[in-house]
Design a protein around this motif. Structure first.
Motif, PDB file in Angstrom:
ATOM      1  N   VAL A 278      -9.251  13.881  -7.029  1.00  0.00           N
ATOM      2  CA  VAL A 278      -9.895  15.129  -6.598  1.00  0.00           C
ATOM      3  C   VAL A 278      -9.859  15.223  -5.071  1.00  0.00           C
ATOM      4  O   VAL A 278      -9.492  16.245  -4.496  1.00  0.00           O
ATOM      5  CB  VAL A 278     -11.349  15.184  -7.117  1.00  0.00           C
ATOM      6  N   ASN A 279     -10.207  14.125  -4.432  1.00  0.00           N
ATOM      7  CA  ASN A 279     -10.251  14.121  -2.968  1.00  0.00           C
ATOM      8  C   ASN A 279      -8.864  14.209  -2.351  1.00  0.00           C
ATOM      9  O   ASN A 279      -8.641  14.961  -1.402  1.00  0.00           O
ATOM     10  CB  ASN A 279     -10.961  12.863  -2.460  1.00  0.00           C
ATOM     11  N   LEU A 309     -11.914  16.906 -16.392  1.00  0.00           N
ATOM     12  CA  LEU A 309     -13.010  16.690 -15.448  1.00  0.00           C
ATOM     13  C   LEU A 309     -12.484  16.637 -14.013  1.00  0.00           C
ATOM     14  O   LEU A 309     -13.120  17.130 -13.078  1.00  0.00           O
ATOM     15  CB  LEU A 309     -13.767  15.408 -15.799  1.00  0.00           C
ATOM     16  N   MET A 310     -11.300  16.018 -13.847  1.00  0.00           N
ATOM     17  CA  MET A 310     -10.684  15.970 -12.522  1.00  0.00           C
ATOM     18  C   MET A 310     -10.270  17.365 -12.068  1.00  0.00           C
ATOM     19  O   MET A 310     -10.468  17.749 -10.911  1.00  0.00           O
ATOM     20  CB  MET A 310      -9.434  15.087 -12.554  1.00  0.00           C
ATOM     21  N   LYS A 312     -11.518  20.142 -12.897  1.00  0.00           N
ATOM     22  CA  LYS A 312     -12.718  20.885 -12.541  1.00  0.00           C
ATOM     23  C   LYS A 312     -13.184  20.496 -11.128  1.00  0.00           C
ATOM     24  O   LYS A 312     -13.539  21.354 -10.323  1.00  0.00           O
ATOM     25  CB  LYS A 312     -13.812  20.580 -13.572  1.00  0.00           C
ATOM     26  N   GLY A 313     -13.171  19.187 -10.860  1.00  0.00           N
ATOM     27  CA  GLY A 313     -13.603  18.702  -9.542  1.00  0.00           C
ATOM     28  C   GLY A 313     -12.713  19.221  -8.427  1.00  0.00           C
ATOM     29  O   GLY A 313     -13.180  19.541  -7.339  1.00  0.00           O
TER      30      GLY A 313
END
Lengths: 457, 299
Positions: A278-279, A309-310, A312-313
């Motif tokens: 994500v970062n 989930l990733m 989304k992040g």
């Protein structure tokens, strides 16, 4: 007391000569029958937490409840609780898994209960938690985790203690490669399969004359993911401009992205997972890398291992069009997936993640193996799982390969959806291709490792 | 060394922007440590509160309001924290201060995780700060195409402005004079009839407010997840130590030094992960007081 004794004595004395002869011949017949004629023959010695005492059997769910993978861990736990509910009461994939001996009446007639632990995405913490569950709570099986380092650590421990470990989300080649263990089983796919499935799609999409730069999470999974992606993209004709290992806890990747900017690479491959990905992806977008041209081509970003989930992040604007792979997705339309998504959504109000899927299936597969073996005795359960072929669990026809305990199944090539294309708050990725099991299959010998004996020394 | 001028420039820019985040956190930390003598391990958590506040306000009401609201809110949180908890530990040993502030940091981190989840929350950069700057347009010595994210350059400017403002406050105002005197000898100041405690409260709030500014501009760079606070805390503490305990100039110098070191060692993972500790060891061996540590302060 004297009366009781004399009664017993009288009873013994009640045996006639004929009775004794009958019993002797029956015993002799049983004794000479070769063991292989007897279904589910096993030595009845205690092993791990076998034999299971009482009317309940306890499973240990060891998931990250704190730390970077806590959201994934929470979803795994939801799936485990649902699996327990279905094992005890029927429903869910019990209706689609084939072949199956599951009845919805617990495992081998014993009601399924569970304890939970927190791996904290830390090898020491995960081992401590698993050991507590094994020694204090007497679990017959441990499952869970959302990182390869953690899976491998628990797999070794469980193997030593004679407890079967059903891996949760772990994608390193090492889990069923050099670190494979007789007592460890992985349903999830691996980095090698990702490389094999994704690279042809990449070369089709972006051309064969490409130069890739890798940023790689500096631990077991990242290393094997990078090796596999490099191997298979180079087979497609790509070249590799560089690779930088990034510390797992990095949140700002600017120092590494500067190196990418300065190279002649026109593809950035982010071998990162969870918060890491994500970062790094968000940073790369901030560096303008999604709108940049290199070598006269658009600079492309690839995320080999994807999860909802990733996505989304990272935000859908950032993942729009980015390619990667997943083990499973809630949009799949096979019967197994549909029933799992429905029961999960009915229970929790939102669809399950791929981590939830693999954990749910692992629990059912373990329970089914016990039923097939007719016992909780670990070596027999292991034998039932080895080379077990099944369908109805969401990935087409699947083989639990006996030689390395890796499931060989279909995997998905996914692409990030644009914000406009999304239909719900859970809809981030679309399935580009379902790559069949035969295509991603490989010779287990390439990764080495030894499973070890059925009964641990 | 085969580093080109372009690569060198990129590494310098990256070093500067890494240093900018560090300086915005270390500044508050060293200010609180220098004046109050409190080792505030909850400072990373203050930054965490700032980025979560900033991202929430930014995503709901826009960046402008986040910029206006977050620093004052952090100031108030800082003041409440100092009055409610920290001041009770002024006379206690440093170990007690570390334990209570570290505990507080964990509580804040877990509360935010409980409220927002463990996953990253996307922090969208306002349109005026989005995109990249074509550095070769401004730096004629660069050859070809060299770009850098605009937002990170804005961050560097924000850090420069904030540092200048804090220096001006401390060196050009009467308030600053008293604070600097308090840093040298708080007891003597109290003998002279100055209510140093009230000013200390303001200093703590000021430190928190700088964390607020850092959160608003740093959120899109460091990302918004519960681990960020702790990850920035350790380098920021080392920067305070390297710079010289309580020295604002030292903190600025050390931030740039650490930022540059991390940037230039990026391709070499094994040096990159230890470089900050390596520099700390070397500097403390050569200058035990830190780069600009004054004699007699915290000795």
């Amino acid at each position: 007391m004297t009366d009781v004794k004399s009664e017993n004595t009288n009873h013994k004395a009640g045996w006639s000569r004929r009775d004794v002869l009958k019993a002797t011949s029956a015993g002799a017949a049983a004794g000479v029958t070769p063991m292989f004629f007897t279904q589910n023959a096993w030595a009845e010695e205690a092993l791990g937490n076998y034999p299971v005492k009482g009317s309940e059997v306890v499973l240990g769910f060891n998931v990250p409840q704190t730390g970077a993978y806590a959201d994934e861990g929470a979803d795994e736990l939801r799936a485990y609780k649902l699996a327990v509910k279905h094992l005890n009461n029927g429903g869910g994939m019990l209706d689609t898994l084939k072949p199956s001996k599951l009845t919805g009446n617990g495992i081998l007639g014993k009601k399924v209960t569970y304890v939970t632990g927190d791996t904290q995405t830390n090898a020491d913490a995960s081992r401590t938690s698993a050991r507590r569950m094994i020694e204090r709570d007497k679990v017959i099986m441990v499952t869970g985790g959302s990182s390869s380092g953690i899976a491998i650590a628990q797999q070794y421990l469980c193997n030593e203690l004679g407890i079967i470990f059903m891996c949760g989300l772990t994608h390193s080649n090492d889990t069923t490669g050099k670190d494979k263990q007789r007592y460890g089983f992985r349903h999830f796919f691996n980095a090698h399969m990702t490389g094999k499935a994704l690279s042809p799609v990449l070369s089709k999409e972006y051309g064969k004359d490409r130069r890739a730069f890798h940023l790689t999470a500096d631990y077991s999974w990242g290393h094997t993911q990078q090796e596999s992606m490099q191997e298979f993209t180079e087979k497609e004709g790509w070249s590799t401009a560089g690779n930088i290992m990034t510390p797992l806890k990095t949140t700002d990747f600017s120092q590494y992205l500067s190196q990418v900017l300065n190279s002649d690479a026109d593809v950035l491959i982010l071998n990162h997972y969870g918060a890491n990905m994500v970062n790094s992806l968000t940073n790369a977008v901030n560096f303008g890398m999604r709108d940049m041209q290199k070598n006269g081509k658009n600079l492309e970003i690839v995320v080999p291992l994807y999860s909802r989930l990733m996505a989304k992040g990272a935000g859908s604007a950032n993942i729009d069009g980015v390619l990667g792979t997943s083990g499973w997705n809630w949009a799949l339309q096979d019967e197994g997936s549909k029933v799992f998504v429905k029961t999960f959504t009915d229970e929790y109000g939102f669809p399950p993640s791929q981590a939830a899927h693999t954990c749910y299936v692992q629990t059912l597969l373990y329970a089914n193996a016990c039923e097939m073996a007719g016992t909780f005795y670990p070596p027999e359960v292991i034998k039932a799982l080895e080379d077990f072929k099944f369908t109805g669990a969401g990935n087409g026809e699947t083989l639990y390969r006996g030689s390395d305990h890796q499931c060989i199944k279909n995997i998905l090539v996914m692409q990030g959806k644009s914000p406009a294309a999304r239909t719900s708050e859970f809809d981030y990725l679309q399935i580009v291709d379902e790559v069949d099991a035969k295509t991603v299959d490989y010779d287990p010998a390439i990764f080495g490792g030894e499973l070890g004996p059925y009964v641990p020394a | 060394m085969d580093m080109t001028l372009n690569a060198f420039t990129l590494s310098i820019l990256t070093g500067l922007q890494l240093g900018s985040i560090y300086v915005l956190i270390a500044l508050g930390l060293t200010l609180i440590f220098g004046t109050l003598g409190v080792v505030n391990f909850a400072h990373g958590a203050l930054y965490l509160i700032a980025i979560y506040l900033a991202v929430s306000i930014n995503n709901a009401l826009g960046f402008g309001l986040a910029l206006i609201l977050v620093p004052p809110i952090l100031f108030i949180i800082g003041v409440l924290l100092e009055r409610g908890l920290i001041q009770r530990f002024y006379d206690r040993p440093h170990t007690d201060q570390i334990l209570v502030t570290f505990g507080l940091a964990i509580v804040i981190q877990e509360l935010l995780k409980w409220a927002f989840g463990a996953n990253n929350i996307p922090f969208s950069i306002p349109s005026w700060g989005n995109g990249i700057i074509f550095m070769h347009d401004y730096l004629p010595f660069l050859e070809g195409f060299v770009v850098y994210p605009k937002w990170r350059m804005i961050l560097v400017v924000v850090a420069i402005v904030t540092v200048s403002a804090v220096f001006a406050l401390l060196h050009l105002t009467r308030f600053g004079l008293v604070i600097r005197a308090g840093m040298r000898d708080a007891e003597m100041l109290q003998f002279l009839g100055v209510n140093i405690n009230r000013r200390f409260m303001v200093v703590f709030g000021l430190g928190a407010m700088i964390a607020g500014i850092a959160g608003v501009f740093g959120g899109p760079v460091t990302q918004v997840s519960p681990e960020v606070g702790m990850q920035l805390l350790v380098p920021s503490f080392l920067i305070v130590v390297i710079g010289g305990m309580g020295s604002l100039g030292g903190a600025v110098l050390a931030s740039i030094l650490i930022g540059m070191a991390q940037s230039f060692t990026a391709p070499y993972i094994y040096i990159n992960t230890i470089i900050i500790y390596l520099i700390t060891v070397i500097i403390l061996l050569v200058r035990p007081r830190g780069l600009l540590g004054a004699k007699g302060v915290f000795e």
